[in-house]
Design a protein around this motif. Structure first.
Motif, mmCIF file in Angstrom:
data_model
loop_
_atom_site.group_PDB
_atom_site.id
_atom_site.type_symbol
_atom_site.label_atom_id
_atom_site.label_comp_id
_atom_site.label_asym_id
_atom_site.label_seq_id
_atom_site.Cartn_x
_atom_site.Cartn_y
_atom_site.Cartn_z
ATOM 1 N N GLY A 232 37.504 46.578 21.650
ATOM 2 C CA GLY A 232 37.226 47.588 22.855
ATOM 3 C C GLY A 232 36.417 48.774 22.248
ATOM 4 N N ALA A 233 36.531 48.710 20.676
ATOM 5 C CA ALA A 233 35.569 49.853 20.009
ATOM 6 C C ALA A 233 34.044 49.880 20.551
ATOM 7 C CB ALA A 233 35.457 49.320 18.574
ATOM 8 N N ALA A 234 33.715 51.084 20.772
ATOM 9 C CA ALA A 234 32.403 51.299 21.307
ATOM 10 C C ALA A 234 31.404 52.532 20.245
ATOM 11 C CB ALA A 234 32.643 52.163 22.631
ATOM 12 N N LYS B 73 22.925 49.925 13.279
ATOM 13 C CA LYS B 73 24.208 49.714 12.680
ATOM 14 C C LYS B 73 25.240 50.611 13.151
ATOM 15 C CE LYS B 73 22.150 47.711 8.390
ATOM 16 N NZ LYS B 73 20.827 48.037 8.820
ATOM 17 N N PRO B 74 26.262 50.009 13.851
ATOM 18 C CA PRO B 74 27.237 50.818 14.646
ATOM 19 C C PRO B 74 27.552 51.988 13.572
ATOM 20 C CG PRO B 74 27.714 48.367 14.661
ATOM 21 C CD PRO B 74 26.656 48.630 13.875
ATOM 22 N N ASN B 75 27.608 53.268 14.139
ATOM 23 C CA ASN B 75 27.924 54.522 13.496
ATOM 24 C C ASN B 75 27.321 54.775 12.306
ATOM 25 O OD1 ASN B 75 29.767 54.626 15.393
ATOM 26 N ND2 ASN B 75 31.607 54.443 14.383
ATOM 27 N N GLU B 76 26.113 54.157 12.036
ATOM 28 C CA GLU B 76 24.882 54.520 11.138
ATOM 29 C C GLU B 76 23.667 54.833 11.485
ATOM 30 O OE1 GLU B 76 24.895 52.194 7.533
ATOM 31 O OE2 GLU B 76 26.942 51.693 7.625
HETATM 32 C C1 LIG Z 1 32.505 54.297 15.627
HETATM 33 O O1 LIG Z 1 33.157 55.571 15.611
HETATM 34 C C2 LIG Z 1 34.149 55.767 16.570
HETATM 35 C C3 LIG Z 1 34.285 57.162 16.640
HETATM 36 O O2 LIG Z 1 34.901 57.474 15.281
HETATM 37 C C4 LIG Z 1 34.935 54.702 16.661
HETATM 38 O O3 LIG Z 1 36.059 54.767 17.759
HETATM 39 C C5 LIG Z 1 34.625 53.109 16.723
HETATM 40 O O4 LIG Z 1 35.513 52.396 16.384
HETATM 41 C C6 LIG Z 1 33.500 52.914 15.412
HETATM 42 N N1 LIG Z 1 32.772 51.828 15.969
HETATM 43 C C7 LIG Z 1 32.677 51.063 14.980
HETATM 44 C C8 LIG Z 1 32.055 49.456 15.373
HETATM 45 O O5 LIG Z 1 33.089 51.272 13.740
#
Ligand SMILES: *[C@@H]1O[C@H](CO)[C@@H](O)[C@H](O)[C@H]1NC(C)=O
Ligand SMILES: *[C@@H]1O[C@H](CO)[C@@H](O)[C@H](O)[C@H]1NC(C)=O
Ligand SMILES: *[C@@H]1O[C@H](CO)[C@@H](O)[C@H](O)[C@H]1NC(C)=O
Ligand SMILES: *[C@@H]1O[C@H](CO)[C@@H](O)[C@H](O)[C@H]1NC(C)=O
Length: 356
Positions: free
Chosen positions: A88-90, A143-146
Motif C-alpha cells: 500500500g506504500a505510495a 527512484k521512489p522518494n529520491e
Molecule cells: C515514501 O515516503 C512516504 C512518506 O514518508 C512513505 O509513506 C512511503 O512508504 C515511501 N515510499 C517508499 C516506496 O519507500
C-alpha cells in the motif's frame, strides 16, 4: 465543457438510467456466461482498499507496470503516483508542469508511458478546450522518494476539446489513440513524428441530448484490430473494427447498453469487461462478446467503491491467479461540487478470479 448540465441533480434524483443497472448478478446470469461451470463467486465481491489518498484526491486512471507496481494518474493535480499493491506504500512518481490534471495513460514500450494532460477543474467538473497535451514519462528514471521520473512534452492538441482515455495503436510505430469526450472522436498521435490526426468519428462516440451528461467517448482499449470503448453520455460499452492506421473499417457497434454513467473499463483474460460506473458507485461485468451488465460491487456494499473511475488487471503470478482488479476512485465526483467529502480517493482491489 462541463461534465453535467445544470439539470444534473434533477437527473440524478429522477433518472431511470440509474435504476437500469442495479440488479446484482445472479447465479443464473453467471451460468449464462460461464461455460466451464465453475463454482459461483460470492456477490457482491468484497473490496479491499490498497491505498487511500487525502480527501479531494481524484484518481483518474491506472496502469500496471511489468513489475506489478501500480501507476495512478490524478485528475485533481497533474501528478502520477506509484503504489505498491502488496504494502500500500505510495510515492509521487512525477509531476507534469502547466496542466491541472492528468487523464489517459498508455505504455508503448517497457516503462515508457504517455499521459494526457490538460486543464480540467474538478471543483466545477469542467474541461477547458484547447489546453490538452500528451507527455512522455520515463518511469525507469524514477527512484521512489529520491528521483522523480523524467517527463517531456510530446505535442499540444489545441484542436482537442476534452481528451480522456488513451490506448496504444502500434508499439512498433509508437502511435496512440486518444478519446475526445466532447468532440466524440478519436485522435491518432504519433509519439515520434508528433503527427496528430482525428481518425474516427462515430455516432456511438457522441453526446445525445437524451442525457444531460456532457461527456461522451471515455475509455479506450485497442486489441487485435478492434477498438473497445465506453460512452458515458450514452451509458454504453462498444467496439469498432479499425484499420492498422486507426481509421474505421466499419461502424461502431454496441456490446452493452444501460450501463449508467459508465467511466473506464478493463478487459479480462477470457474477454469479459469490467466497467466502472463513477456516480452510481458500481463495478459491473459485461460477458465476453457483449450482453447485459451485471453488478459485481454495488452502491451499498461496504466498504464499497466511492466514485470508481478506472480499472486495471494486476500483473504477476499471484495477482493474476486470484484475478486482482485494481480500481481507482475519486471519493465521489459530485462531492467535488460542494467540497464536502466523506472519503478520499483510493486505489482498491477486487478479486475477480471467477469472472476473469
Ligand atoms: C515514501 O515516503 C512516504 C512518506 O514518508 C512513505 O509513506 C512511503 O512508504 C515511501 N515510499 C517508499 C516506496 O519507500
Ligand atoms: C492551464 O493551467 C495552468 C496551471 O493553472 C496554467 O499555468 C496554464 O496557463 C493553463 N493553460 C491554458 C492553456 O490555459
Ligand atoms: C439489455 O437489457 C435491455 C432490457 O433491459 C435490452 O433492451 C438490451 O438490448 C439488452 N442487451 C444489451 C446488449 O445491453
Ligand atoms: C457533508 O456531508 C455530511 C455527510 O453526508 C453531511 O452530514 C453534512 O451535512 C454535509 N455538510 C455540508 C456542509 O454540506
Amino acid at each position: 465543457m462541463r461534465l453535467f448540465k445544470s439539470s444534473l441533480l434533477t437527473f440524478i434524483l429522477s433518472s431511470p438510467l440509474l435504476l437500469i443497472n442495479t440488479s446484482i448478478a445472479s447465479p443464473t446470469d453467471y451460468h449464462k456466461h460461464d461455460k466451464q461451470q465453475q463454482s459461483l463467486p460470492f456477490l457482491p465481491l468484497p473490496v479491499k482498499i490498497i491505498h487511500e489518498f487525502p480527501r479531494g484526491t481524484w484518481v483518474e486512471n491506472l496502469a500496471v507496470r511489468s513489475n506489478g507496481l501500480i501507476l495512478a494518474n490524478l485528475l485533481s493535480a497533474p501528478e502520477i503516483y506509484q503504489v505498491n499493491p502488496t504494502t500500500g506504500a505510495a510515492s509521487l512518481a512525477t509531476k507534469i508542469p502547466a496542466a491541472t490534471g492528468l487523464l489517459g495513460i498508455a505504455e508503448t514500450e517497457k516503462d515508457v508511458y504517455y499521459v494526457v494532460a490538460g486543464n480540467y477543474s474538478v471543483a466545477t467538473l469542467t474541461a477547458k478546450a484547447g489546453t490538452f497535451s500528451v507527455w512522455r514519462v520515463d518511469v525507469d528514471t524514477f527512484k521512489p522518494n529520491e528521483t522523480l521520473a523524467k517527463v517531456e512534452k510530446v505535442v499540444d492538441l489545441p484542436q482537442a476539446q476534452f481528451l480522456n482515455g488513451a490506448t496504444v495503436l502500434s508499439r512498433r510505430e509508437g502511435t496512440l489513440l486518444i478519446a475526445d469526450s466532447a468532440l466524440g472522436g478519436v485522435f491518432r498521435v504519433n509519439t515520434r513524428s508528433k503527427e496528430v490526426k482525428l481518425v474516427i468519428k462515430d455516432p456511438l462516440f457522441g453526446i445525445t441530448p437524451a442525457s444531460p451528461v456532457e461527456l461522451g467517448l471515455n475509455g479506450l482499449s485497442y486489441r487485435g484490430g478492434e477498438l473497445f470503448f465506453t460512452n458515458t453520455n450514452q451509458g454504453l460499452l462498444g467496439k469498432i473494427l479499425i484499420q492498422p492506421d486507426g481509421t474505421p473499417k466499419a461502424k461502431a457497434e454496441v456490446l452493452s447498453r444501460g450501463v449508467a454513467l459508465v467511466d473506464d473499463f478493463a478487459v479480462g483474460g477470457k474477454g469479459g469487461y469490467f466497467v466502472t460506473q463513477d456516480v452510481p458507485n458500481q463495478l459491473s461485468f459485461v460477458p465476453p462478446g457483449g450482453g447485459n451488465a451485471s453488478v459485481l460491487v454495488g452502491a451499498n456494499d461496504r466498504p464499497g467503491l466511492k466514485g470508481p473511475t478506472s480499472a486495471a488487471i494486476g500483473k504477476g503470478k499471484r495477482k493474476v491467479g486470484r484475478g486482482s482488479l485494481y480500481i481507482g476512485t475519486n471519493g465521489g465526483a459530485l462531492n467535488y461540487l460542494s467540497g464536502n467529502f466523506t472519503v478520499g480517493g483510493t486505489i482498491s482491489r477486487v478479486d475477480i478470479e471467477k469472472f476473469y
